[in-house]
Enzyme design. Structure first.
Site, PDB file in Angstrom:
ATOM      1  N   HIS A  26       5.199  -3.005  11.966  1.00  0.00           N
ATOM      2  CA  HIS A  26       6.465  -2.850  11.224  1.00  0.00           C
ATOM      3  C   HIS A  26       6.344  -3.076  10.255  1.00  0.00           C
ATOM      4  O   HIS A  26       7.870  -3.441   9.729  1.00  0.00           O
ATOM      5  CB  HIS A  26       7.101  -4.102  12.100  1.00  0.00           C
ATOM      6  CG  HIS A  26       6.891  -4.864  13.398  1.00  0.00           C
ATOM      7  ND1 HIS A  26       8.129  -3.699  13.897  1.00  0.00           N
ATOM      8  CD2 HIS A  26       6.254  -5.451  14.116  1.00  0.00           C
ATOM      9  CE1 HIS A  26       7.107  -4.017  15.478  1.00  0.00           C
ATOM     10  NE2 HIS A  26       6.085  -4.590  15.444  1.00  0.00           N
ATOM     11  N   GLU A 129       1.818  -6.188  25.971  1.00  0.00           N
ATOM     12  CA  GLU A 129       3.384  -6.295  24.979  1.00  0.00           C
ATOM     13  C   GLU A 129       3.798  -5.470  26.136  1.00  0.00           C
ATOM     14  O   GLU A 129       4.905  -5.270  25.644  1.00  0.00           O
ATOM     15  CB  GLU A 129       3.134  -6.222  23.842  1.00  0.00           C
ATOM     16  CG  GLU A 129       2.906  -4.383  23.229  1.00  0.00           C
ATOM     17  CD  GLU A 129       3.328  -4.086  21.416  1.00  0.00           C
ATOM     18  OE1 GLU A 129       3.934  -5.538  21.476  1.00  0.00           O
ATOM     19  OE2 GLU A 129       2.835  -3.260  21.174  1.00  0.00           O
ATOM     20  N   ASP A 155       7.713  -9.007  22.911  1.00  0.00           N
ATOM     21  CA  ASP A 155       8.379  -7.673  24.169  1.00  0.00           C
ATOM     22  C   ASP A 155       7.303  -7.586  25.546  1.00  0.00           C
ATOM     23  O   ASP A 155       7.822  -7.010  25.648  1.00  0.00           O
ATOM     24  CB  ASP A 155       7.187  -6.638  23.344  1.00  0.00           C
ATOM     25  CG  ASP A 155       7.682  -6.575  21.697  1.00  0.00           C
ATOM     26  OD1 ASP A 155       8.551  -6.249  21.569  1.00  0.00           O
ATOM     27  OD2 ASP A 155       7.250  -6.280  21.312  1.00  0.00           O
TER      28      ASP A 155
END
Length: 232
Positions: A26, A129, A155
């Site tokens: 990320h 996830e 998620d």
């Protein structure tokens, strides 16, 4: 860690943290900064884990060549779709990892046990996830390429049809199922746990590692504490 911040790494080690997860997926990590963080973490006695960009062999290979202790693979679906990336974590005959005489080999010729030792010690942790990974978790855990799982609760909740992750009954049921599957497979499971009730729940369900602090969270809490204790 959300940024390649060597100061934070050193402060965390001095505070008593034992493991760091580099959230490469990320955030922006240039190649030289990744390398510096791995070297620094090892020098400080911290285990260092790389949450890579995607479940692709090239990103796995780059992480293991840095000499990390664990590779965390995001966005994993079913085992068949992720198998090539998982295989890149392990040397033949178990997997397809390619040998590099660099940092992961301590810049010297490998000894007789090097390849088997790397296969044992460098953990391959697919993230659970997605709804697909959740449905295929038993098969993922049964794979000899997989050393354990890393639960991504936000998620997972979204892909399982909930509007957010709130550690509600559905979230706890999913986590408990994954914990039971990991226990049955004899493999560890990890999870980020920001709240005390989450930490207690996953501890009681046998989590091997709890990720308990995030860089942005630490900045926010520290700044708030300064303002809360400010003398006017």
């Amino acid at each position: 860690m959300s940024t390649p911040n060597l100061d934070l790494l050193e402060i965390a080690a001095d505070a008593g943290f034992r493991r760091v997860v580099l959230d490469i997926e990320h955030n922006g990590y240039d190649a030289d900064r990744r390398e510096a963080l791995v070297v620094a973490a090892r020098g400080l006695g911290l285990a260092v884990c790389a949450k890579i960009e995607a479940p692709e062999p090239v990103w796995v290979q780059r992480a293991v060549d840095l000499g990390v202790d664990a590779v965390i693979l995001p966005h994993v679906g079913r085992l068949a779709e992720a198998e090539a990336a998982l295989a890149a974590c392990k040397f033949p005959p178990l997997g397809t990892r390619s040998y590099a005489a660099g940092r992961s080999a301590r810049f010297k010729a490998p000894d007789d046990d090097y390849f088997a030792r790397q296969n044992r010690e460098v953990l391959c942790l697919p993230m659970i996830e997605t709804a697909e990974a959740f449905d295929d978790a038993e098969a993922l855990l049964a794979s000899p390429l997989v050393d354990g799982i890393f639960v991504g609760p936000f998620d997972l909740a979204l892909t399982r049809g909930r509007t957010t992750y709130g550690f509600v009954d559905g979230d706890r049921a999913d986590i408990a199922r994954l914990a039971a599957l990991a226990q049955a497979a004899g493999k560890p499971w990890w999870m980020p746990t920001w709240r005390p009730e989450e930490q207690a729940f996953v501890r009681d369900h046998g989590a091997a590692v709890r990720v308990v602090a995030a860089e942005h969270q630490l900045l926010s809490l520290g700044l708030k504490q300064v303002l809360d204790t400010l003398v006017y």
